[in-house]
Design an enzyme around this catalytic site. Structure first.
Site, PDB file in Angstrom:
ATOM      1  N   CYS A  92       5.722   1.889   0.449  1.00 58.97           N
ATOM      2  CA  CYS A  92       6.534   1.389  -0.470  1.00 58.97           C
ATOM      3  C   CYS A  92       6.626   2.850  -1.446  1.00 58.97           C
ATOM      4  O   CYS A  92       7.833   3.408  -1.067  1.00 58.97           O
ATOM      5  CB  CYS A  92       5.566   0.352  -1.400  1.00 58.97           C
ATOM      6  SG  CYS A  92       7.448  -1.117  -2.580  1.00 58.97           S
ATOM      7  N   HIS A 180       4.898  -3.865   3.315  1.00 59.09           N
ATOM      8  CA  HIS A 180       3.078  -3.851   2.232  1.00 59.09           C
ATOM      9  C   HIS A 180       2.121  -4.083   3.264  1.00 59.09           C
ATOM     10  O   HIS A 180       1.944  -5.637   3.802  1.00 59.09           O
ATOM     11  CB  HIS A 180       2.908  -4.768   1.172  1.00 59.09           C
ATOM     12  CG  HIS A 180       3.324  -3.957  -0.280  1.00 59.09           C
ATOM     13  ND1 HIS A 180       3.477  -3.237  -0.208  1.00 59.09           N
ATOM     14  CD2 HIS A 180       4.696  -4.463  -0.432  1.00 59.09           C
ATOM     15  CE1 HIS A 180       3.724  -2.158  -1.689  1.00 59.09           C
ATOM     16  NE2 HIS A 180       4.856  -3.399  -1.520  1.00 59.09           N
ATOM     17  N   GLU A 182      -0.511  -3.580   4.414  1.00 53.97           N
ATOM     18  CA  GLU A 182      -2.003  -3.232   3.970  1.00 53.97           C
ATOM     19  C   GLU A 182      -1.993  -4.748   3.137  1.00 53.97           C
ATOM     20  O   GLU A 182      -3.439  -4.800   2.994  1.00 53.97           O
ATOM     21  CB  GLU A 182      -1.951  -2.486   2.996  1.00 53.97           C
ATOM     22  CG  GLU A 182      -1.340  -2.876   1.347  1.00 53.97           C
ATOM     23  CD  GLU A 182       0.126  -2.518   1.423  1.00 53.97           C
ATOM     24  OE1 GLU A 182      -0.190  -2.653   0.372  1.00 53.97           O
ATOM     25  OE2 GLU A 182       0.874  -2.039   2.413  1.00 53.97           O
TER      26      GLU A 182
END
Length: 431
Positions: A92, A180, A182
């Protein structure tokens, strides 16, 4: 001086809720310790990579195109990692900073993109080291309002209609993710709690998370496992490059006085005109003029170095006119068996991750009867004293250790000198 390779990963966080989540899990599973810089808690951003084997820069509410505390230092860290070809992962805000560090431009996007949405992988993703197991379309968590224009040479890996740049790679070791990937359930809950107004624009964000995460998990986990494996495989190389890259521009000036000793050592190799010589771990190329003088215009001189910045320094010193400069691992040389008649190596063999493998590889590329010269412009005792340590009994360069190590690799030691002003060991390939 050479570094002692260590394998830790520097993670820069900008907000308490935007931690590494599954990235951290994958790094831990691979046995990679994490060194975290929590800028949100007041940690200063390191001004160098240190011995970092990788750099991970997470997201946050700031904009990459506006000044915020630590931004300048983070961009410098990213540029240093790119120059040293140390693995990088930007998420990001981290991806936008990576693009800026590489010469691209972060900018406002066409409005907020928050919640679960599909991205399409680009054709280049099929052969990408991290994206190869990600399907053509995957639903991921978005939480951003900015985007970026990629620098020249970057490879687009994923996109969507509204935000064409969703993932990219720069060179062969730096990745940026706008979304995102993760995220796990803890991440979704933390994001929603930290940014309730933004979360309210995606009403099914939390309730639908378990289903989306279950579908995403195999691809997400494989992606970060690949990243952790890449970091592990390159750890020693990365530590070497992070040590030498910032020193490369001044290396020649710092050690200019050693030139005559390098030249005298090269003469001890006994090379003749027309022969083929290799300087492995050539650095800025201090031995290359002497090697060229020994083999003459009709001979071949090669300089092999792992750190790109050192090869750049060698070229600036005019050494590219004397030798062919190659970037390669000393333990995996891009040369055929018996390609050279002699190898010169200064201060390298006892600092490679596997000295026995290096000695075997150097024997492989040397003709029978060829010569290996190990050199350092300081003796062992002088170097130990300079670094404030005693001579260690297991020091590879001690004659009682070096002789059998050379013999096991196919070399016979025929000269050993450990003087106050130089170290020199000459060996001949016997099998």
């Amino acid at each position: 001086m050479s570094p002692t390779p260590t394998a830790d990963v520097l993670v820069v966080e900008h907000a308490s809720q935007e931690g590494p989540y599954v990235i951290g899990t994958a790094l831990e599973a691979a046995g990679l310790p994490v060194r975290t810089c929590r800028t949100w808690a007041g940690d200063p951003v390191p001004d160098s990579l240190g011995d970092a084997a990788a750099l991970v820069v997470m997201g946050g509410p700031a904009s990459a195109y506006e000044d915020f505390p630590g931004r300048t230092t983070e961009l410098a860290l990213l540029r240093a990692a790119l120059e040293a070809e140390v693995p990088v992962l930007g998420v990001c805000l981290g991806a936008q900073l990576l693009a800026e560090a590489a010469g691209g431009r972060a900018r406002p996007g066409p409005g907020s993109q928050i919640g679960w949405g599909d991205v399409r992988t680009a054709p280049a993703a099929r052969t990408d080291p991290l994206f190869a197991d990600v399907p053509g379309s995957v639903r991921v968590l978005h939480w951003h309002g900015d985007t970026m224009d990629l620098p020249a040479g970057a490879t687009l890996l994923a996109s969507c209609d509204r935000y064409p740049v969703q993932a990219f790679r720069i060179g062969g070791s730096a990745w940026g993710l706008q979304f995102h990937l993760e995220a796990d359930k803890a991440a979704v809950d933390a994001f929603a709690a930290a940014f309730p107004d933004e979360a309210a624009t995606a009403p099914d964000l939390v309730v639908s998370a378990p289903g989306h995460l279950a579908a995403l998990a195999p691809h997400r986990d494989a992606f970060f496992e690949h990243f952790a494996a890449l970091v592990t495989a390159r750890a020693a190389r990365s530590a070497t490059r992070t040590f030498f890259t910032p020193r490369a521009a001044t290396w020649e000036q710092r050690f200019a006085a050693d030139g005559p000793r390098y030249a005298a050592a090269v003469v001890r190799m006994g090379l003749r005109p027309g022969r083929r010589a290799l300087d492995v771990g050539c650095g800025s190329g201090r031995a290359l003029p002497a090697l060229r003088a020994e083999v003459g215009a009709e001979g071949v001189v090669l300089g092999v170095e792992l750190t790109p910045a050192m090869l750049t320094a060698a070229a600036k010193e005019g050494r590219a006119d004397l030798a062919r400069l190659l970037m390669a691992d000393a333990c995996r040389l891009p040369l055929a068996a018996g390609a050279v008649d002699g190898i010169f190596s200064a201060g390298l063999v006892d600092h490679v991750p596997d000295p026995a493998a290096a000695l075997r590889e150097w024997a492989r590329v040397t003709v029978m009867g060829g010569v290996l010269l190990l050199f350092h412009p300081s003796g062992r005792a002088e170097r130990a004293a300079r670094h404030g340590r005693p001579l260690a009994p297991d020091d590879l360069l001690a004659e009682e250790n070096l002789r059998p190590a050379l013999r096991a690799a196919g070399w016979s030691l025929d000269c050993y000198e450990d003087a106050s002003r130089h170290f020199l060991a000459r060996a001949v390939r016997v099998r």
